[in-house]
Design an enzyme around this catalytic site. Structure first.
Site, PDB file in Angstrom:
ATOM      1  N   LYS A 150       0.850  -1.181   0.000  1.00 12.67           N
ATOM      2  CA  LYS A 150       0.000   0.000   0.000  1.00 12.67           C
ATOM      3  C   LYS A 150       0.888   1.233   0.000  1.00 12.67           C
ATOM      4  O   LYS A 150       1.546   1.528   0.997  1.00 12.67           O
ATOM      5  CB  LYS A 150      -0.914  -0.007   1.226  1.00 12.67           C
ATOM      6  CG  LYS A 150      -1.854  -1.208   1.259  1.00 12.67           C
ATOM      7  CD  LYS A 150      -2.643  -1.281   2.552  1.00 12.67           C
ATOM      8  CE  LYS A 150      -3.567  -2.498   2.559  1.00 12.67           C
ATOM      9  NZ  LYS A 150      -4.337  -2.607   3.824  1.00 12.67           N
TER      10      LYS A 150
ATOM     11  N   LYS B  91      -4.515   6.293   3.472  1.00 11.91           N
ATOM     12  CA  LYS B  91      -4.937   6.035   4.858  1.00 11.91           C
ATOM     13  C   LYS B  91      -3.724   5.904   5.780  1.00 11.91           C
ATOM     14  O   LYS B  91      -3.818   6.179   6.982  1.00 11.91           O
ATOM     15  CB  LYS B  91      -5.836   4.798   4.930  1.00 11.91           C
ATOM     16  CG  LYS B  91      -5.218   3.496   4.423  1.00 11.91           C
ATOM     17  CD  LYS B  91      -4.514   2.697   5.485  1.00 11.91           C
ATOM     18  CE  LYS B  91      -3.881   1.450   4.909  1.00 11.91           C
ATOM     19  NZ  LYS B  91      -3.110   0.691   5.922  1.00 11.91           N
TER      20      LYS B  91
ATOM     21  N   THR C  59      -6.463   1.084  10.563  1.00 16.17           N
ATOM     22  CA  THR C  59      -5.079   1.550  10.637  1.00 16.17           C
ATOM     23  C   THR C  59      -4.911   2.668  11.656  1.00 16.17           C
ATOM     24  O   THR C  59      -3.849   2.804  12.272  1.00 16.17           O
ATOM     25  CB  THR C  59      -4.593   2.004   9.245  1.00 16.17           C
ATOM     26  OG1 THR C  59      -4.925   1.010   8.283  1.00 16.17           O
ATOM     27  CG2 THR C  59      -3.088   2.200   9.227  1.00 16.17           C
TER      28      THR C  59
ATOM     29  N   ARG D  18       1.625  -0.195  12.124  1.00 14.10           N
ATOM     30  CA  ARG D  18       2.960   0.399  12.160  1.00 14.10           C
ATOM     31  C   ARG D  18       2.903   1.919  12.010  1.00 14.10           C
ATOM     32  O   ARG D  18       3.676   2.650  12.629  1.00 14.10           O
ATOM     33  CB  ARG D  18       3.818  -0.185  11.041  1.00 14.10           C
ATOM     34  CG  ARG D  18       4.216  -1.624  11.258  1.00 14.10           C
ATOM     35  CD  ARG D  18       4.857  -2.207  10.019  1.00 14.10           C
ATOM     36  NE  ARG D  18       3.854  -2.555   9.022  1.00 14.10           N
ATOM     37  CZ  ARG D  18       4.127  -2.993   7.800  1.00 14.10           C
ATOM     38  NH1 ARG D  18       5.382  -3.097   7.414  1.00 14.10           N
ATOM     39  NH2 ARG D  18       3.176  -3.309   6.966  1.00 14.10           N
TER      40      ARG D  18
END
Length: 336
Positions: free
Chosen positions: A106, A189, A246, A253
């Site tokens: 991503k 995102k 997320t 992360r």
């Protein structure tokens, strides 16, 4: 059953290999380091990046890229976004024309501002690049926790082929023709999740998180639609769905890196502590450049860039977001 090769043995590559193995496919996993491939053959898990997720003896591990590519009728590219171009370049001479390559990373390539399926097709002419994305942390996928994702492809036949390969009772796959929207959602995102993490690090609360998610999806949608994506995609799993997970998850992360920055770490210190690629850092500059190119207002993304690359104090960035000019939430709604 199909022969499927997973190019990349990190957390996401191992989690997806587990899904494919569970579905009965002949799975080969490629690592760029022979010592890692040897350890994977021995203990059947990546005990540093995805501990506790063991693959069966039927899964093959190799560091020979040519062998891995030729072993798979379907190729899954599971490397970090920053390694997509170089890995695709290495693969190019081994890939047959028309082969389906599913991208899992991503991100937006910072230098070219290209989405990653376009990068793959540029490096491997004649390949059929597709994308699999959605709210899907590897830690949960690897342990069989119910997850839903979207397979994006240029044609329905390819999307349904991917759907059939991956789908099972705990891994539900939808299909979509909006590859651009899917990839932009997955990349953007991560930038918003950095902001959510910063807010957590500053000691903000649930109200702040909700505001960042809501206004974040507005920013993502504005840019995505301006670039040719569909609003329906940003309202779905690969937009608002992936953004929620997320921004909120302990597995994220990007959220963790943002949290550390909010606590006072520098960008580099935060990335070093996370110990894995923080995709949002690499997509932030590209997102800001695209916003300027398309004339789209993205104040959260702009403040993230200032904190990351201009050493702006996080608390000052938060204050500036709150004190911007007064706005109407939805200008298209008429007053009576």
């Amino acid at each position: 059953m199909a022969g499927v090769s997973v190019i990349g043995a990190g957390s996401w590559g191992m989690a997806i290999a587990k899904v494919l193995d569970t579905n009965g496919h002949e799975v080969t996993v490629w690592s760029h380091r022979e010592e890692e491939a040897e350890r994977l053959r021995e203990i059947r898990e990546n005990d540093t990046k995805l501990p506790g997720v063991k693959l069966s003896e039927s899964v093959q591990f190799t560091s020979d890229l040519e062998a891995a590519v030729k072993a798979g009728a379907l190729l899954i590219l599971a490397v970090p976004s920053t390694a997509v171009r170089s890995t695709a370049h290495q693969m190019a001479s081994y890939v047959k024309p028309g082969t389906v390559i599913v991208n899992l990373a991503k991100g937006i390539e910072e230098r070219t501002r290209m989405v990653l399926t376009d990068v793959i097709e540029q490096e491997i002419p004649g390949v059929n690049a597709a994308v699999l994305s959605g709210p899907s942390h590897a830690e949960e996928v690897g342990h069989g926790i119910p997850t839903t994702v979207v397979a994006g492809a240029k044609d329905r036949e390819t999307a349904e082929y991917i759907q059939n390969i991956f789908m099972n009772q705990v891994f539900r796959v939808y299909t979509s023709p909006d590859m651009l929207g899917i990839e932009l959602g997955g990349a953007l995102k991560n930038v918003i999740a950095l902001a959510a993490g910063v807010a957590d690090g500053l000691g903000c609360g649930d109200n702040t998180k909700a505001a960042l998610i809501t206004r974040g999806i507005a920013e993502m949608s504005r840019l995505g639609v301006a670039m040719g994506g569909r609003i329906e995609t940003f309202n779905g799993l690969t937009g608002i769905g992936d953004l929620i997970v997320t921004c909120a998850s302990r597995h994220s992360r990007n959220r963790k890196a943002g949290y550390l920055i909010g606590q006072g770490r520098t960008m580099q210190e935060a990335m070093d502590e996370v110990k894995m690629v923080v995709e949002g850092v690499y997509s932030a500059r590209a997102a800001m450049a695209l916003a300027r190119t398309y004339g789209v207002n993205m104040p959260i993304v702009e403040e993230v860039n200032r904190v990351l690359f201009e050493n702006k104090p996080a608390r000052e960035a938060m204050a500036d977001l709150m004190l911007r000019d007064k706005k109407i939430e939805n200008p298209e709604l008429p007053w009576n």
